[in-house]
Write a protein that holds these residues in place. Structure first.
Motif, PDB file in Angstrom:
ATOM      1  N   LEU A  30      -6.029   9.797  14.649  1.00  0.00           N
ATOM      2  CA  LEU A  30      -5.382   9.818  13.341  1.00  0.00           C
ATOM      3  C   LEU A  30      -4.744   8.453  13.127  1.00  0.00           C
ATOM      4  CD1 LEU A  30      -5.701  12.930  13.784  1.00  0.00           C
ATOM      5  CD2 LEU A  30      -3.590  13.188  12.461  1.00  0.00           C
ATOM      6  N   VAL A  31      -5.003   7.851  11.993  1.00  0.00           N
ATOM      7  CA  VAL A  31      -4.480   6.524  11.709  1.00  0.00           C
ATOM      8  C   VAL A  31      -3.752   6.550  10.369  1.00  0.00           C
ATOM      9  CG1 VAL A  31      -6.658   5.802  10.651  1.00  0.00           C
ATOM     10  CG2 VAL A  31      -5.072   4.075  11.499  1.00  0.00           C
ATOM     11  N   PRO A  32      -2.546   5.999  10.295  1.00  0.00           N
ATOM     12  CA  PRO A  32      -1.847   5.970   9.007  1.00  0.00           C
ATOM     13  C   PRO A  32      -2.584   5.082   8.014  1.00  0.00           C
ATOM     14  CG  PRO A  32      -0.655   4.700  10.664  1.00  0.00           C
ATOM     15  CD  PRO A  32      -1.751   5.405  11.382  1.00  0.00           C
ATOM     16  N   LYS A  33      -2.531   5.445   6.753  1.00  0.00           N
ATOM     17  CA  LYS A  33      -3.248   4.690   5.723  1.00  0.00           C
ATOM     18  C   LYS A  33      -2.827   3.225   5.703  1.00  0.00           C
ATOM     19  CE  LYS A  33      -4.575   4.820   0.840  1.00  0.00           C
ATOM     20  NZ  LYS A  33      -4.392   3.374   0.633  1.00  0.00           N
ATOM     21  N   LEU A  34      -1.553   2.975   5.994  1.00  0.00           N
ATOM     22  CA  LEU A  34      -1.055   1.600   6.020  1.00  0.00           C
ATOM     23  C   LEU A  34      -1.894   0.741   6.957  1.00  0.00           C
ATOM     24  CD1 LEU A  34       1.331  -0.171   4.959  1.00  0.00           C
ATOM     25  CD2 LEU A  34       2.532   0.397   7.066  1.00  0.00           C
ATOM     26  N   ALA A  35      -2.261   1.317   8.101  1.00  0.00           N
ATOM     27  CA  ALA A  35      -3.090   0.587   9.064  1.00  0.00           C
ATOM     28  C   ALA A  35      -4.568   0.713   8.723  1.00  0.00           C
ATOM     29  CB  ALA A  35      -2.834   1.104  10.473  1.00  0.00           C
ATOM     30  N   ALA A  36      -4.974   1.872   8.197  1.00  0.00           N
ATOM     31  CA  ALA A  36      -6.390   2.102   7.892  1.00  0.00           C
ATOM     32  C   ALA A  36      -6.909   1.112   6.855  1.00  0.00           C
ATOM     33  CB  ALA A  36      -6.583   3.530   7.391  1.00  0.00           C
ATOM     34  N   ASP A  37      -6.031   0.680   5.955  1.00  0.00           N
ATOM     35  CA  ASP A  37      -6.440  -0.278   4.922  1.00  0.00           C
ATOM     36  C   ASP A  37      -6.897  -1.604   5.525  1.00  0.00           C
ATOM     37  OD1 ASP A  37      -5.895   1.547   2.943  1.00  0.00           O
ATOM     38  OD2 ASP A  37      -3.904   0.740   2.480  1.00  0.00           O
ATOM     39  N   GLU A  38      -6.497  -1.863   6.770  1.00  0.00           N
ATOM     40  CA  GLU A  38      -6.847  -3.137   7.410  1.00  0.00           C
ATOM     41  C   GLU A  38      -8.080  -3.024   8.306  1.00  0.00           C
ATOM     42  OE1 GLU A  38      -5.102  -5.807   6.547  1.00  0.00           O
ATOM     43  OE2 GLU A  38      -3.906  -4.483   5.255  1.00  0.00           O
ATOM     44  N   LEU A  89      15.360  -8.054  11.154  1.00  0.00           N
ATOM     45  CA  LEU A  89      14.744  -6.788  10.771  1.00  0.00           C
ATOM     46  C   LEU A  89      13.958  -6.201  11.932  1.00  0.00           C
ATOM     47  CD1 LEU A  89      14.117  -4.839   8.390  1.00  0.00           C
ATOM     48  CD2 LEU A  89      12.151  -6.299   7.876  1.00  0.00           C
ATOM     49  N   GLY A  90      14.246  -4.951  12.265  1.00  0.00           N
ATOM     50  CA  GLY A  90      13.502  -4.252  13.298  1.00  0.00           C
ATOM     51  C   GLY A  90      12.403  -3.406  12.667  1.00  0.00           C
ATOM     52  N   MET A  91      11.216  -3.394  13.296  1.00  0.00           N
ATOM     53  CA  MET A  91      10.095  -2.614  12.767  1.00  0.00           C
ATOM     54  C   MET A  91       9.313  -2.010  13.921  1.00  0.00           C
ATOM     55  SD  MET A  91       8.746  -5.235   9.779  1.00  0.00           S
ATOM     56  CE  MET A  91       7.871  -3.998   8.836  1.00  0.00           C
ATOM     57  N   ILE A  92       8.773  -0.821  13.703  1.00  0.00           N
ATOM     58  CA  ILE A  92       7.951  -0.207  14.730  1.00  0.00           C
ATOM     59  C   ILE A  92       6.564  -0.846  14.720  1.00  0.00           C
ATOM     60  CG2 ILE A  92       9.195   1.974  14.814  1.00  0.00           C
ATOM     61  CD1 ILE A  92       7.146   3.177  12.932  1.00  0.00           C
ATOM     62  N   PRO A  93       5.866  -0.850  15.874  1.00  0.00           N
ATOM     63  CA  PRO A  93       4.572  -1.551  15.984  1.00  0.00           C
ATOM     64  C   PRO A  93       3.479  -1.009  15.075  1.00  0.00           C
ATOM     65  CG  PRO A  93       5.500  -1.130  18.158  1.00  0.00           C
ATOM     66  CD  PRO A  93       6.340  -0.363  17.191  1.00  0.00           C
ATOM     67  N   THR A  94       3.565   0.275  14.689  1.00  0.00           N
ATOM     68  CA  THR A  94       2.531   0.830  13.807  1.00  0.00           C
ATOM     69  C   THR A  94       2.831   0.578  12.342  1.00  0.00           C
ATOM     70  OG1 THR A  94       3.635   2.978  13.842  1.00  0.00           O
ATOM     71  CG2 THR A  94       1.896   2.603  15.473  1.00  0.00           C
ATOM     72  N   VAL A  95       3.863  -0.219  12.078  1.00  0.00           N
ATOM     73  CA  VAL A  95       4.210  -0.600  10.710  1.00  0.00           C
ATOM     74  C   VAL A  95       4.198  -2.115  10.537  1.00  0.00           C
ATOM     75  CG1 VAL A  95       6.112  -0.716   9.041  1.00  0.00           C
ATOM     76  CG2 VAL A  95       5.512   1.471  10.076  1.00  0.00           C
ATOM     77  N   ALA A  96       4.802  -2.828  11.484  1.00  0.00           N
ATOM     78  CA  ALA A  96       5.063  -4.263  11.327  1.00  0.00           C
ATOM     79  C   ALA A  96       3.844  -5.096  10.914  1.00  0.00           C
ATOM     80  CB  ALA A  96       5.692  -4.820  12.604  1.00  0.00           C
ATOM     81  N   PRO A  97       2.730  -5.067  11.665  1.00  0.00           N
ATOM     82  CA  PRO A  97       1.626  -5.983  11.310  1.00  0.00           C
ATOM     83  C   PRO A  97       0.934  -5.649  10.008  1.00  0.00           C
ATOM     84  CG  PRO A  97       0.969  -4.491  13.069  1.00  0.00           C
ATOM     85  CD  PRO A  97       2.434  -4.274  12.854  1.00  0.00           C
ATOM     86  N   ASP A 145       3.123   7.648   3.822  1.00  0.00           N
ATOM     87  CA  ASP A 145       1.966   7.023   4.458  1.00  0.00           C
ATOM     88  C   ASP A 145       1.053   8.124   5.012  1.00  0.00           C
ATOM     89  OD1 ASP A 145       0.342   5.049   5.460  1.00  0.00           O
ATOM     90  OD2 ASP A 145       1.558   4.647   7.237  1.00  0.00           O
ATOM     91  N   PRO A 146       0.011   8.526   4.263  1.00  0.00           N
ATOM     92  CA  PRO A 146      -0.856   9.619   4.707  1.00  0.00           C
ATOM     93  C   PRO A 146      -1.616   9.264   5.990  1.00  0.00           C
ATOM     94  CG  PRO A 146      -1.170   9.139   2.380  1.00  0.00           C
ATOM     95  CD  PRO A 146      -0.370   8.011   2.944  1.00  0.00           C
ATOM     96  N   PHE A 147      -1.927  10.298   6.780  1.00  0.00           N
ATOM     97  CA  PHE A 147      -2.779  10.129   7.946  1.00  0.00           C
ATOM     98  C   PHE A 147      -4.239  10.336   7.545  1.00  0.00           C
ATOM     99  CE2 PHE A 147       1.118  11.149  10.357  1.00  0.00           C
ATOM    100  CZ  PHE A 147       1.094  10.092  11.254  1.00  0.00           C
ATOM    101  N   LEU A 148      -5.113   9.490   8.085  1.00  0.00           N
ATOM    102  CA  LEU A 148      -6.545   9.598   7.863  1.00  0.00           C
ATOM    103  C   LEU A 148      -7.229   9.777   9.212  1.00  0.00           C
ATOM    104  CD1 LEU A 148      -6.949   6.612   5.358  1.00  0.00           C
ATOM    105  CD2 LEU A 148      -6.447   9.003   4.827  1.00  0.00           C
ATOM    106  N   LEU A 149      -8.443  10.267   9.179  1.00  0.00           N
ATOM    107  CA  LEU A 149      -9.232  10.427  10.396  1.00  0.00           C
ATOM    108  C   LEU A 149     -10.072   9.178  10.621  1.00  0.00           C
ATOM    109  CD1 LEU A 149     -10.375  12.115  12.748  1.00  0.00           C
ATOM    110  CD2 LEU A 149     -12.106  12.982  11.142  1.00  0.00           C
ATOM    111  N   ALA A 150      -9.922   8.577  11.782  1.00  0.00           N
ATOM    112  CA  ALA A 150     -10.756   7.436  12.166  1.00  0.00           C
ATOM    113  C   ALA A 150     -11.702   7.916  13.259  1.00  0.00           C
ATOM    114  CB  ALA A 150      -9.895   6.286  12.671  1.00  0.00           C
ATOM    115  N   ALA A 151     -12.996   7.809  13.006  1.00  0.00           N
ATOM    116  CA  ALA A 151     -14.011   8.299  13.937  1.00  0.00           C
ATOM    117  C   ALA A 151     -15.149   7.283  14.005  1.00  0.00           C
ATOM    118  CB  ALA A 151     -14.542   9.652  13.468  1.00  0.00           C
ATOM    119  N   PRO A 152     -15.968   7.357  15.055  1.00  0.00           N
ATOM    120  CA  PRO A 152     -17.147   6.481  15.096  1.00  0.00           C
ATOM    121  C   PRO A 152     -18.021   6.700  13.858  1.00  0.00           C
ATOM    122  CG  PRO A 152     -16.794   7.524  17.233  1.00  0.00           C
ATOM    123  CD  PRO A 152     -15.849   8.186  16.275  1.00  0.00           C
TER     124      PRO A 152
END
Length: 290
Positions: free
Chosen positions: A234-242, A96-104, A164-171
């Protein structure tokens, strides 16, 4: 030309010494078996059987050829058994191939689903950019690819898995950012380097064209910079959850939220299409479950 069927019938006749019993063992009629033996004798121009009222006795040549036929048919059985074992092993193997912003972020969620779909699954994951994954999929090096849609290439079929919605990640120390991604300050925007589909999707969501910004090779690098107050992203929610770093604040945009669609693709001609469609359906269903 001598056939495998004729050899099997000859072996059965040698084992049973009777046309009727040999035919029953081969699940054919007696005339059909007898005709095949006659055809074999004609092909070889050697008498193989002495036909008697009490049964059938193989000639000396018939006995010798029956032993060779037995070895050949046993070899064919081994060949077929090996093929079945290979098929079973292949059905449990998934590259299975996966892009880095999805796989982990996605793998921990879908591994139980994959194991349920294919008990004893042997999974190998190839993590790289979309263009390389599509090329390797088309070449047959991968069974399937999970990436952001669209995935357009000749001979490739794709199906959507989830949005996969985009969210804003800020300090965390920053004031609340704009509710519209188009209002983000471009000079503070941190993105992945060119060639990453996430960069193109983020620029599209902000409706920004050619933008000369810092380019990182991984999302984790970008988030570290955000945590240290170096910008926003901008960070996808899939990653933002982590994200558990208290120095990073993750905020949603107002509706309609910018988003990407994650999908799964395979070769249109793959013989494993049915299995891959089942896996895709399980992933889609699993991602709908909170």
């Amino acid at each position: 030309m001598t056939t495998l069927r004729q050899l099997r019938y000859l072996v059965a006749l040698a084992d049973h010494g009777h046309f009727g019993r040999a035919a029953a063992a081969c699940h054919v009629t007696q005339p059909a078996l007898s005709m095949q033996i006659r055809d074999l004798e004609a092909e070889l121009e050697v008498p193989l059987v002495e036909r008697r009222r009490s049964g059938a006795v193989l000639t000396e040549a018939g006995e010798a050829l029956a032993e060779r036929a037995r070895a050949l048919t046993a070899g064919v059985k081994d060949f077929e058994a090996f093929a079945r074992a290979q098929k079973e092993a292949e059905s449990k193997r998934l590259v299975l191939g996966m892009i880095p912003t999805v796989a982990p972020y996605l793998l921990p969620k879908i591994l139980p689903l994959l194991n349920a779909a294919v008990p004893g699954l042997e999974l190998k994951v190839r993590e790289t950019r979309t263009a390389a994954l599509v090329s390797e999929l088309a070449a047959g090096d991968l069974d399937a690819v999970i990436a952001a849609l669209p995935l357009e290439a000749e001979g490739i079929e794709a199906t959507a898995l989830f949005d996969d919605p985009f969210l804003l990640a800020a300090p965390a120390s920053d004031p609340a950012g704009p509710s519209d991604p188009r209002d983000l300050p471009a000079e503070r925007l941190l993105l992945l380097e060119e060639g990453h589909c996430l960069r193109e999707q983020a620029l599209g969501a902000c409706e920004l064209g050619d933008l000369s910004t810092f380019g990182a090779t991984s999302l984790n690098t970008v988030l570290q910079l955000v945590a240290h107050g170096q910008g926003i992203t901008l960070v996808p929610k899939l990653a933002a959850d982590e994200i558990i770093d208290p120095r990073i604040a993750v905020r949603p945009f107002a509706d309609p939220q910018p988003r990407r669609t994650i999908g799964m693709a395979w070769r249109a001609a793959t013989p494993r299409k049915r299995r891959l469609k089942d896996i895709a359906a399980r992933i889609a269903q699993g991602m709908e479950t909170p």
